[in-house]
Write an enzyme that holds these catalytic residues in place. Structure first.
Site, PDB file in Angstrom:
ATOM      1  N   ASP A 317      47.917  26.241   6.725  1.00  0.00           N
ATOM      2  CA  ASP A 317      46.763  26.864   6.099  1.00  0.00           C
ATOM      3  C   ASP A 317      46.969  28.375   6.280  1.00  0.00           C
ATOM      4  OD1 ASP A 317      44.064  27.257   5.140  1.00  0.00           O
ATOM      5  OD2 ASP A 317      43.520  27.628   7.231  1.00  0.00           O
ATOM      6  N   ASP A 510      43.035  25.473  11.071  1.00  0.00           N
ATOM      7  CA  ASP A 510      42.025  25.766  12.089  1.00  0.00           C
ATOM      8  C   ASP A 510      40.597  25.516  11.634  1.00  0.00           C
ATOM      9  OD1 ASP A 510      40.905  29.119  11.831  1.00  0.00           O
ATOM     10  OD2 ASP A 510      41.930  27.987  10.284  1.00  0.00           O
ATOM     11  N   ASP A 514      40.059  21.728   7.174  1.00  0.00           N
ATOM     12  CA  ASP A 514      41.439  21.292   7.420  1.00  0.00           C
ATOM     13  C   ASP A 514      41.506  19.941   8.112  1.00  0.00           C
ATOM     14  OD1 ASP A 514      42.645  23.571   6.314  1.00  0.00           O
ATOM     15  OD2 ASP A 514      42.390  24.702   8.173  1.00  0.00           O
TER      16      ASP A 514
END
Length: 617
Positions: A317, A510, A514
């Site tokens: 990410d 995080d 996610d």
């Protein structure tokens, strides 16, 4: 040395003393049998007892059974000294194995010595110590210099340096002051802190870490399962082989003596004990998890070490993972008839309910800390933005997808950073650019992963321009932007379906959004210090200091652990086969067999302990 180890050492010394008295004075007849039997009973009673208990449970073929049948057989052929010394040496090997396992466990406990003993609560003007589990969220605790911070919270008063090495592996203390967030398990070095507790102990960082470490052994790696299956088939095979070694040669070979082949069969049984494998392989994985913990990398099971060792794709990410997640408003571009002040005001108030980093930067730029009263009917649209009513006006604030879906006429901006478009009562009011900063070690992370032969990919919900800009700066191989959480999972599925056999797909993130991707990946890696609780719960690996370079370190630790484990398997099985052949042909005595078995175990254990050593670079 624990109590059990002290008892074992006492038995060894006592049995050895009786044994050497018997050798020195050489009694004859029944007295000779009695003295050696006493020595045997002292050294081997626990082994025979364990073998008998396991037989009653249906677990016949283990090392206790092999040692018992071999030594009882030695007594049957009047080889009393050999039977006693076999048990003494076996106990020496067991003591060494126990000590090695205990040393490994102590190393991990020492690294994770973060459990707080108490919390200081002020009552009637006095400071009293209470169990951290009795403290509630919202309570205020006092932490003195040198004390562990017992619960997660926010500093209300005071200034101090905080040591977080036990949690993160970071040796440089952190300076905290009023408004700073602090984690349980860290140590207050030099100041008095008053902290408002934000989570009860059961939900605190220290509690979760301890649970992760304690449960890490419950998820076995394929290699460990292989050893279990191997032992299940291996032991009956060697027992049957020993029986055939007793029966067939005297029947088929002219002049072959039954007593000689019985001796060889008993030696064969002693050699066959798979102690080195049974102890060293789990110890190797345990050490790998401990070494990773030392570096601030929490791995939830040894099975994930195998996954970490062979990543074909490492997928990240962007926000909060490769970037700092600290956004600042860098440009405000209104469209007439709106002013820059109006654009920022309506956008910031509309976003005031959101916990997204972009929303925080907007509120910071406008100067609001709490949700204003003049906003209502707020609706957060996942992957798009928000719809709110501010001072009676409908405000849309978000990405270009939100504008298109609501039929707003606007101009797409191709600039680095996150672009927030705003419409007020259906009229385009302009855009605000918010820029994030790439983490200091993100470039190093991508470079190291490529050296480890992994392809680096970015999946993000951010704009194409912001994602492309970050990918170019970091030299990322492939990037996919403007993805909703469900679309991230779909993209991840594509990489999983295209991976090579024996390879894995890792995902690092995080945020709350996610969590589904972290769960679907072969191994999900959460950034633990700033990451959301949902991401940490969903992940298989937690990086405690939010440094992405720990991911490449985790891969190196996993590869080193697997290499050492495989070394032990090849070494132990190879030596075992060699000595089994020597024993079958009468080229090694029972004493030699035990020395060989203990020696192989000791070497394999020492090799396994190398996994505890982690090189930071």
């Amino acid at each position: 040395m624990n109590e059990e180890q002290k008892e074992t050492l006492t038995r060894i010394i006592a049995a050895a003393a009786v044994f050497f008295l018997a050798v020195l004075f050489q009694p004859q007849g029944v007295l000779r049998f009695a003295v050696f039997f006493i020595a045997y009973f002292i050294a081997g009673a626990e082994v025979v007892k364990a073998a008998f208990k396991n037989i009653l449970k249906g677990e016949i073929f283990d090392e206790n059974f092999l040692m018992s049948i071999a030594t009882i057989g030695a007594f049957a052929i009047n080889e009393y000294p050999e039977a006693v010394m076999v048990m003494i040496l076996f106990q020496v090997g067991e003591l060494f194995q126990s000590y090695a396992v205990e040393k490994s466990r102590r190393s991990i406990i020492g690294l994770m010595d973060i459990r707080p003993d108490y919390a200081n609560i002020e009552k009637d003007g006095n400071i009293i110590k209470v169990n951290p589990a009795q403290v509630n969220a919202g309570d205020v605790i006092t932490v003195m210099p040198g004390e562990k911070i017992p619960l997660d919270g926010v500093v209300l008063e005071g200034n101090a340096l905080v040591d977080s090495a036990a949690l993160t592996g970071e040796s440089v203390p952190e300076d905290v002051r009023s408004g700073s967030s602090v984690l349980s398990g860290t140590i207050n070095l030099n100041g008095v802190l008053k902290i408002k507790v934000t989570k009860p102990y059961s939900e605190s960082t220290v509690s979760k870490i301890l649970a992760l470490v304690e449960n890490a052994g419950s998820k076995k790696a394929k290699t460990e399962k292989f050893i279990t299956r191997f032992a299940r088939y291996y032991t009956p095979v060697v027992v049957i082989s020993a029986l055939l070694l007793v029966i067939l040669p005297p029947l088929l070979i002219q002049g072959a003596e039954f007593s000689e082949w019985l001796r060889r069969a008993l030696t064969f049984l002693v050699i066959s004990c798979p102690c080195a494998l049974v102890i060293s392989v789990p110890l190797g994985f345990f050490g790998g998890i401990g070494g990773a913990s030392k570096a601030g990398i929490l791995i939830k099971g040894s099975n994930y070490l195998e996954v970490l060792a062979n990543p074909q794709y490492v997928i990240f990410d962007k926000t909060g993972t490769l970037t700092k997640g600290v956004f600042n408003v860098t440009r405000i571009e209104p469209v007439e008839p709106f002013s820059g002040y109006e654009l920022l005001k309506y956008t910031a108030i509309a976003e005031s309910f959101s916990s997204h980093p972009i929303a925080h930067s907007l509120k910071k730029a406008y100067g609001i800390e709490s949700v204003p009263e003049n906003v209502n009917d707020v609706k957060e649209i996942a992957g798009c933005g928000v719809r709110s009513v501010v001072e009676g006006k409908e405000v849309l604030a978000g990405n270009e997808k939100l504008m298109k879906e609501n039929g707003i006429s606007f101009e797409i901006i191709e600039k680095a950073g996150s672009v927030v478009y705003t419409a007020i009562d259906g009229v385009y009011a302009g855009y605000i650019i918010i820029s994030d900063e790439i983490k200091d070690d993100s470039r190093k992370t991508v470079s190291e992963l490529k050296k480890l032969k992994s392809k680096v990919v970015m999946l993000t919900g951010d704009t194409e321009s912001a994602a492309r800009d970050a990918a170019e700066k970091l030299d990322i191989d492939e990037v996919h932007s403007q993805l909703l959480p469900a679309q991230k999972v779909e993209k991840l599925e594509e990489f999983i379906n295209n991976k090579q056999s024996g390879k894995s797909v890792l995902f690092a993130g995080d945020g709350i959004n996610d969590a589904p991707v972290l769960m679907r990946a072969d191994a999900g890696i959460a950034m633990g210090a700033l990451g959301s609780d949902a991401a940490i719960e969903a992940a298989d690996v937690v990086i405690m200091d939010d440094n992405p370079s720990k991911i490449s370190l985790a891969v190196r630790i996993a590869r080193k652990t697997l290499f050492i484990v495989k070394e032990n398997i090849v070494f132990a099985i190879g030596i075992k086969v060699l000595f089994l052949l020597l024993g079958a042909f009468g080229l090694i005595t029972m004493w030699g067999a035990v020395f060989a078995d203990v020696g192989v175990s000791v070497i394999a254990i020492l090799n396994s302990l190398r996994t505890l050593s982690v090189k930071f670079k």
